[in-house]
Design an enzyme around this catalytic site. Structure first.
Site: not given
Ligand code: ZN
Length: 364
Positions: A171, A313
């Site tokens: 993400d 991430h």
């Molecule tokens: Zn996020």
């Protein structure tokens, strides 16, 4: 003349003795080097095969497909602006190989008594024979297990639905350096992942998204600027999603088919407005919190199971470090790296718009 002759003979005898001693010393040194090398190879292989112990995760048919209605746990505070300072990184680890023996050492041992040396020599001989037996049995075992590894079609990128698989998801990117490192690591094993991108970060990184898409990776929607959807109107949500999808389409030729809602919280309005399946996760690395490759690697290796959707991430260099270590490690355990859509399809789960999917466990 006689004197000269006998002295010459003595000299020759002395020389011959010296030569013999030197030869014996050389033999000793060679034997010692061989023993050390064999021991090193034996231990190396032993460590490698322990690490590589292929415990094929078995798909548990008794487990029921979970479709948790609300996504679990927390998502990081928005921190996409934060560019982690980069330093040159080490190359990803490959499979260890036995080292080839180097040149024999030049120097000879210090003076030793001949009988002592002979005793030492025979001890060495016995020791080296044991090491040879140990090393060759480890090598045989290793060859046997690596043969079965290779027979699994892990190097083609094709999905074997009967083998374990996971969806790595990233993400808050794309990121100019870390996303690229993750793609490099995936490419080495013909693996794929899913990237839930922020529309506002696509500018200048279209090439990265194009490469990911060409590799078979899936590009999902994570909103335009990481807004909290529980605080947005329906129109604002639609704008966030459509702007991002259009940017992704401009970069890759394909819009976003899946959405991961920022912060993971989903309510009835979001459910109705988001026109795609929503993707949660079953294994949270909390990489944004620890910023530690060791912790991420540890968490994944301790918890990973077939059908997992793993959240990370790709904006952190620590996460790229972790991925470079995890991919070969998980591959050695037999895992296939697939996109979320591939994972669901392989497990017979039909994704429905407006619903949240966190994991893919085979249905009965
Ligand atoms: Zn996020």
């Amino acid at each position: 003349m006689g004197q000269y002759g006998s002295s010459s003979l003595q000299e020759r005898i002395e020389r011959r003795r010296k030569q013999d001693r030197a030869k014996r010393r050389k033999k000793l040194v060679i034997a010692l080097v061989v023993v050390i090398l064999l021991a090193a190879i034996g231990f190396g292989i032993s460590a490698f095969s322990n690490r590589d112990n292929v415990d094929e995760p078995i798909i548990d048919d008794t487990q029921i497909t979970q479709e948790k209605e609300e996504t679990p746990e927390t998502e990081p505070e928005k921190e996409p602006e934060q560019e982690v300072t980069e330093e040159p990184k080490k190359a990803p680890e490959g499979t260890p190989e036995a080292e080839t023996p180097s040149d024999e050492p030049e120097e000879t041992p210090e003076t030793s008594d001949d009988t002592e040396a002979k005793g030492f020599e025979s001890t060495l001989k016995a020791a080296s024979e044991n090491v040879v037996i140990f090393a060759s049995s480890r090598i045989a075992a290793q060859i046997k297990s690596s043969k079965s590894d290779l027979s699994a079609s892990v190097n083609t990128g094709e999905i074997d639905p009967n083998k374990p698989m996971i969806a790595l998801t990233f993400d808050d990117g794309p990121h100019a350096k870390n996303t690229v490192r993750i793609l490099d690591a995936l490419e080495k094993v013909h693996g794929r992942a899913t990237f839930f991108v922020l529309g506002e970060l696509v500018d200048g990184k279209s090439e990265i998204l194009k490469r990911a898409s060409d590799m078979g990776c899936e590009i999902g929607n994570h909103s335009f600027d990481h807004s909290n959807f529980t605080k947005l109107s329906a129109d604002e949500m639609k704008t966030q999603l459509s702007k991002t999808s259009n940017l992704v389409k401009a970069a890759t030729g394909k819009g976003t088919g899946l959405t991961r809602i920022p912060y993971g919280s989903v309510n009835e309005t979001i459910r109705k407005v988001v026109g795609t399946p929503m993707i949660g996760w079953s294994l949270d690395t909390r990489d944004w919190e620890s910023r530690s490759a060791d912790k991420v690697v540890d968490k994944v290796l301790k918890n990973v199971k077939d059908g997992d959707i793993i959240i990370m991430h790709d904006i952190y260099s620590s996460t790229a470090d972790a991925v470079e270590r995890l991919i070969p490690e998980l591959r050695a355990k037999g895992y296939q790296f697939v996109t979320v859509s591939e994972l669901m399809e392989a497990r017979g789960i039909k994704m429905v718009n407006g619903r949240v999917f966190n994991v893919a466990v085979k249905k009965d």
